[in-house]
Design a protein around this motif. Structure first.
Motif, PDB file in Angstrom:
ATOM      1  N   TYR A  52       0.880  -1.171   0.000  1.00  0.00           N
ATOM      2  CA  TYR A  52       0.000   0.000   0.000  1.00  0.00           C
ATOM      3  C   TYR A  52       0.910   1.211   0.000  1.00  0.00           C
ATOM      4  O   TYR A  52       1.800   1.316   0.865  1.00  0.00           O
ATOM      5  CB  TYR A  52      -0.824  -0.043   1.285  1.00  0.00           C
ATOM      6  N   HIS A  80      -2.152  -5.100   1.397  1.00  0.00           N
ATOM      7  CA  HIS A  80      -1.655  -4.305   2.526  1.00  0.00           C
ATOM      8  C   HIS A  80      -2.570  -3.089   2.716  1.00  0.00           C
ATOM      9  O   HIS A  80      -3.151  -2.570   1.756  1.00  0.00           O
ATOM     10  CB  HIS A  80      -0.236  -3.804   2.244  1.00  0.00           C
ATOM     11  N   ARG A 110       0.702   0.157  10.329  1.00  0.00           N
ATOM     12  CA  ARG A 110       0.563   1.567  10.705  1.00  0.00           C
ATOM     13  C   ARG A 110       0.959   2.452   9.533  1.00  0.00           C
ATOM     14  O   ARG A 110       0.294   3.427   9.225  1.00  0.00           O
ATOM     15  CB  ARG A 110       1.474   1.879  11.908  1.00  0.00           C
ATOM     16  N   GLY A 111       2.068   2.111   8.864  1.00  0.00           N
ATOM     17  CA  GLY A 111       2.627   2.992   7.841  1.00  0.00           C
ATOM     18  C   GLY A 111       3.671   3.887   8.484  1.00  0.00           C
ATOM     19  O   GLY A 111       3.683   4.066   9.707  1.00  0.00           O
ATOM     20  N   ASP A 112       4.559   4.424   7.646  1.00  0.00           N
ATOM     21  CA  ASP A 112       5.580   5.328   8.188  1.00  0.00           C
ATOM     22  C   ASP A 112       4.966   6.696   8.443  1.00  0.00           C
ATOM     23  O   ASP A 112       4.076   7.139   7.714  1.00  0.00           O
ATOM     24  CB  ASP A 112       6.755   5.438   7.209  1.00  0.00           C
ATOM     25  N   HIS A 129      -1.225   3.514  15.989  1.00  0.00           N
ATOM     26  CA  HIS A 129      -0.481   2.251  15.859  1.00  0.00           C
ATOM     27  C   HIS A 129      -1.311   1.227  15.080  1.00  0.00           C
ATOM     28  O   HIS A 129      -2.541   1.308  15.043  1.00  0.00           O
ATOM     29  CB  HIS A 129      -0.135   1.691  17.239  1.00  0.00           C
ATOM     30  N   ALA A 130      -0.602   0.240  14.534  1.00  0.00           N
ATOM     31  CA  ALA A 130      -1.277  -0.784  13.731  1.00  0.00           C
ATOM     32  C   ALA A 130      -2.310  -1.571  14.538  1.00  0.00           C
ATOM     33  O   ALA A 130      -3.298  -2.057  13.982  1.00  0.00           O
ATOM     34  CB  ALA A 130      -0.233  -1.733  13.141  1.00  0.00           C
ATOM     35  N   TYR A 151       9.761  -7.057  13.428  1.00  0.00           N
ATOM     36  CA  TYR A 151      11.100  -6.546  13.143  1.00  0.00           C
ATOM     37  C   TYR A 151      12.168  -7.306  13.938  1.00  0.00           C
ATOM     38  O   TYR A 151      12.403  -6.999  15.112  1.00  0.00           O
ATOM     39  CB  TYR A 151      11.140  -5.040  13.485  1.00  0.00           C
ATOM     40  N   HIS A 155      11.946  -2.388  15.584  1.00  0.00           N
ATOM     41  CA  HIS A 155      11.477  -1.271  14.763  1.00  0.00           C
ATOM     42  C   HIS A 155      12.336  -0.043  15.080  1.00  0.00           C
ATOM     43  O   HIS A 155      12.672   0.196  16.245  1.00  0.00           O
ATOM     44  CB  HIS A 155       9.994  -0.998  15.077  1.00  0.00           C
ATOM     45  N   SER A 158      11.618   1.999  18.141  1.00  0.00           N
ATOM     46  CA  SER A 158      11.580   1.381  19.478  1.00  0.00           C
ATOM     47  C   SER A 158      12.894   1.592  20.214  1.00  0.00           C
ATOM     48  O   SER A 158      13.955   1.612  19.589  1.00  0.00           O
ATOM     49  CB  SER A 158      11.333  -0.115  19.364  1.00  0.00           C
ATOM     50  N   ASP A 164       9.531  -3.408  22.075  1.00  0.00           N
ATOM     51  CA  ASP A 164       8.999  -3.716  20.744  1.00  0.00           C
ATOM     52  C   ASP A 164       8.168  -5.009  20.787  1.00  0.00           C
ATOM     53  O   ASP A 164       7.084  -5.088  20.195  1.00  0.00           O
ATOM     54  CB  ASP A 164      10.178  -3.863  19.769  1.00  0.00           C
ATOM     55  N   TYR A 167       4.738  -4.571  22.553  1.00  0.00           N
ATOM     56  CA  TYR A 167       3.706  -4.005  21.667  1.00  0.00           C
ATOM     57  C   TYR A 167       3.318  -4.992  20.565  1.00  0.00           C
ATOM     58  O   TYR A 167       2.177  -5.024  20.124  1.00  0.00           O
ATOM     59  CB  TYR A 167       4.188  -2.680  21.060  1.00  0.00           C
ATOM     60  N   LYS A 171      -0.424  -6.386  19.591  1.00  0.00           N
ATOM     61  CA  LYS A 171      -0.977  -6.391  18.218  1.00  0.00           C
ATOM     62  C   LYS A 171      -1.467  -7.793  17.846  1.00  0.00           C
ATOM     63  O   LYS A 171      -2.557  -7.944  17.285  1.00  0.00           O
ATOM     64  CB  LYS A 171       0.115  -5.903  17.254  1.00  0.00           C
TER      65      LYS A 171
HETATM   66  P1  FAD Z   1       3.224  -0.673  14.634  1.00  0.00           P
HETATM   67  O1  FAD Z   1       2.940  -2.092  14.889  1.00  0.00           O
HETATM   68  O2  FAD Z   1       2.209   0.326  15.043  1.00  0.00           O
HETATM   69  O3  FAD Z   1       4.631  -0.327  15.325  1.00  0.00           O
HETATM   70  C1  FAD Z   1       5.298   0.921  15.046  1.00  0.00           C
HETATM   71  C2  FAD Z   1       6.098   1.347  16.272  1.00  0.00           C
HETATM   72  O4  FAD Z   1       5.195   1.705  17.336  1.00  0.00           O
HETATM   73  C3  FAD Z   1       7.004   0.261  16.847  1.00  0.00           C
HETATM   74  O5  FAD Z   1       8.152   0.888  17.343  1.00  0.00           O
HETATM   75  C4  FAD Z   1       6.173  -0.332  17.976  1.00  0.00           C
HETATM   76  O6  FAD Z   1       6.967  -0.938  18.992  1.00  0.00           O
HETATM   77  C5  FAD Z   1       5.442   0.910  18.495  1.00  0.00           C
HETATM   78  N1  FAD Z   1       4.133   0.624  19.081  1.00  0.00           N
HETATM   79  C6  FAD Z   1       3.220  -0.269  18.644  1.00  0.00           C
HETATM   80  N2  FAD Z   1       2.109  -0.222  19.415  1.00  0.00           N
HETATM   81  C7  FAD Z   1       2.328   0.731  20.345  1.00  0.00           C
HETATM   82  C8  FAD Z   1       1.554   1.269  21.420  1.00  0.00           C
HETATM   83  N3  FAD Z   1       0.329   0.793  21.689  1.00  0.00           N
HETATM   84  N4  FAD Z   1       2.101   2.270  22.172  1.00  0.00           N
HETATM   85  C9  FAD Z   1       3.357   2.738  21.908  1.00  0.00           C
HETATM   86  N5  FAD Z   1       4.126   2.271  20.914  1.00  0.00           N
HETATM   87  C10 FAD Z   1       3.620   1.287  20.144  1.00  0.00           C
HETATM   88  N6  FAD Z   1       4.574   0.550   4.743  1.00  0.00           N
HETATM   89  C11 FAD Z   1       3.710   1.048   3.833  1.00  0.00           C
HETATM   90  O7  FAD Z   1       3.513   2.271   3.766  1.00  0.00           O
HETATM   91  N7  FAD Z   1       3.012   0.210   2.980  1.00  0.00           N
HETATM   92  C12 FAD Z   1       3.170  -1.141   3.017  1.00  0.00           C
HETATM   93  O8  FAD Z   1       2.530  -1.853   2.241  1.00  0.00           O
HETATM   94  C13 FAD Z   1       4.101  -1.704   3.965  1.00  0.00           C
HETATM   95  N8  FAD Z   1       4.274  -3.046   4.057  1.00  0.00           N
HETATM   96  C14 FAD Z   1       5.112  -3.557   5.020  1.00  0.00           C
HETATM   97  C15 FAD Z   1       5.253  -4.953   5.150  1.00  0.00           C
HETATM   98  C16 FAD Z   1       6.113  -5.496   6.104  1.00  0.00           C
HETATM   99  C17 FAD Z   1       6.243  -7.001   6.231  1.00  0.00           C
HETATM  100  C18 FAD Z   1       6.871  -4.642   6.946  1.00  0.00           C
HETATM  101  C19 FAD Z   1       7.830  -5.212   7.958  1.00  0.00           C
HETATM  102  C20 FAD Z   1       6.729  -3.257   6.846  1.00  0.00           C
HETATM  103  C21 FAD Z   1       5.853  -2.704   5.887  1.00  0.00           C
HETATM  104  N9  FAD Z   1       5.662  -1.311   5.761  1.00  0.00           N
HETATM  105  C22 FAD Z   1       4.788  -0.793   4.830  1.00  0.00           C
HETATM  106  C23 FAD Z   1       6.439  -0.385   6.608  1.00  0.00           C
HETATM  107  C24 FAD Z   1       5.668  -0.073   7.924  1.00  0.00           C
HETATM  108  O9  FAD Z   1       4.517   0.673   7.622  1.00  0.00           O
HETATM  109  C25 FAD Z   1       6.607   0.732   8.818  1.00  0.00           C
HETATM  110  O10 FAD Z   1       7.668  -0.086   9.261  1.00  0.00           O
HETATM  111  C26 FAD Z   1       5.964   1.467   9.980  1.00  0.00           C
HETATM  112  O11 FAD Z   1       6.931   2.384  10.515  1.00  0.00           O
HETATM  113  C27 FAD Z   1       5.479   0.598  11.132  1.00  0.00           C
HETATM  114  O12 FAD Z   1       4.375  -0.129  10.808  1.00  0.00           O
HETATM  115  P2  FAD Z   1       3.823  -1.277  11.808  1.00  0.00           P
HETATM  116  O13 FAD Z   1       2.568  -1.755  11.225  1.00  0.00           O
HETATM  117  O14 FAD Z   1       4.887  -2.234  12.111  1.00  0.00           O
HETATM  118  O15 FAD Z   1       3.540  -0.373  13.105  1.00  0.00           O
END
Ligand code: FAD
Length: 295
Positions: A52, A80, A110-112, A129-130, A151, A155, A158, A164, A167, A171
């Motif tokens: 995505y 995604h 979540r996305g960057d 967050h995701a 990761y 991440h 983190s 990490d 959390y 999830k």
């Molecule tokens: P999260 O799970 O939300 O984690 C992000 C950070 O927040 C981590 O440091 C985690 O420890 C922390 N965190 C989580 N929950 C909490 C909470 N409740 N309180 C405080 N901190 C918390 N990006 C795109 O734009 N499009 C894509 O299609 C895409 N595909 C991907 C596929 C894979 C397999 C991977 C590994 C990454 C992908 N990404 C994509 C990149 C991803 O969006 C980024 O790495 C983003 O920064 C984190 O997404 P996440 O879903 O892991 O986030």
């Protein structure tokens, strides 16, 4: 019979390989991406994931491509979806579109955080967050098989692996059926990560994500995005072949193949390859594994 849910496919005990593609950034790029993804689909991978676009920019194409692969080639697809730059309303609408497209597997991300918002006050954001997207997908009655990202080298945001993983568990408990890892170039990092998450009570299947590095320019970008550690063995290979595109491609594919074989030899049966819309790379990897796949 085509098993459309990835959670079902992951029960197989023989090696299976899946591939990732990304959507075009503009309408003009659609046809060439469609052709590349179809070439990859013809290799009959276990499933194909369609990313995505960051910030949702190319979101329309994610579904078009995923639907096309599923309908024309019968390959299960994983769409995604990111949430951080979206409103609740937009995400709900996207979930309905995924349902309508008949796609049963969703990677909840979540996305960057966009650069300009890195220091913004996040308290008013609809999604932080995701885990919130995972809950939303669960509540949508879509009967989705839900994936989450993880990761092995933690991440980048983190502070430590304990935080990490805490959390990550939250999830998974919210409803992830499986996890896919960020790329890594040293399998020992994956093995040690698996040990830690199992100890923390995370029991869902984990699909290692392998990125074949096929040109030297890819390396800086890959490391910047993932923060991945480059083992000396890999650095030597880049030093030797980095300036020769054909040799680098061959060496990068061989390195990725070697990682996959080692994973399988150590009991991991599903591997996801970041094939980056390159059918020739996907094809070579499948060829290299031809006597091993299905055994
Ligand atoms: P999260 O799970 O939300 O984690 C992000 C950070 O927040 C981590 O440091 C985690 O420890 C922390 N965190 C989580 N929950 C909490 C909470 N409740 N309180 C405080 N901190 C918390 N990006 C795109 O734009 N499009 C894509 O299609 C895409 N595909 C991907 C596929 C894979 C397999 C991977 C590994 C990454 C992908 N990404 C994509 C990149 C991803 O969006 C980024 O790495 C983003 O920064 C984190 O997404 P996440 O879903 O892991 O986030």
């Amino acid at each position: 019979m085509i098993l459309l849910k990835i959670s079902e496919l992951l029960k197989k005990e023989t090696l299976s390989v899946s591939f990732e593609v990304f959507p075009p950034k503009t309408e003009a790029g659609f046809e060439s991406v469609k052709t590349a993804t179809e070439e990859i689909a013809k290799l009959c991978p276990a499933f194909m994931s369609v990313t995505y676009g960051a910030g949702g920019g190319t979101s329309k194409y994610t579904l078009d491509i995923a639907k096309n692969i599923k309908e024309l080639y019968g390959v299960p697809t994983l769409a995604h979806l990111t949430c951080v730059s979206s409103t609740k309303e937009t995400v709900k609408e996207k979930i309905e579109q995924i349902k309508a497209a008949g796609i049963s597997n969703v990677m909840a991300l979540r996305g960057d955080i966009p650069k300009e918002l890195e220091n913004a006050d996040r308290s008013g954001w609809d999604y932080k967050h995701a885990v919130e997207l995972v809950r939303e997908l669960k509540e949508s009655n879509g009967d989705f098989c839900i994936g989450g990202a993880c990761y092995p080298e933690i991440h980048p945001e983190s502070t430590d692996s304990r935080e990490d993983i805490r959390y990550l568990k939250e999830k998974v408990d919210a409803g992830c059926d499986f996890l896919t890892t960020q790329m890594f170039f040293d399998n020992n990092l994956l093995y040690s990560f698996l040990y830690k998450i199992r100890e923390a009570g995370i029991t869902v299947p984990v699909i290692p994500g392998i990125m074949p590095i096929t040109n030297a320019n890819q390396i800086d970008r890959a490391i910047k995005l993932s923060g991945s550690f480059m083992p000396q063995r890999f650095k030597s290979l880049v030093d030797k072949f980095g300036s020769d595109p054909d040799a680098m491609k061959q060496a990068g594919i061989a390195y990725a193949t070697d990682q996959i074989i080692d994973l399988y030899a150590n009991g991991i049966t599903n591997v996801h390859v970041y094939s980056m819309n390159k059918p020739e790379v996907a094809m070579k990897i499948k060829d290299n594994l031809s006597c091993i796949l299905g055994k």
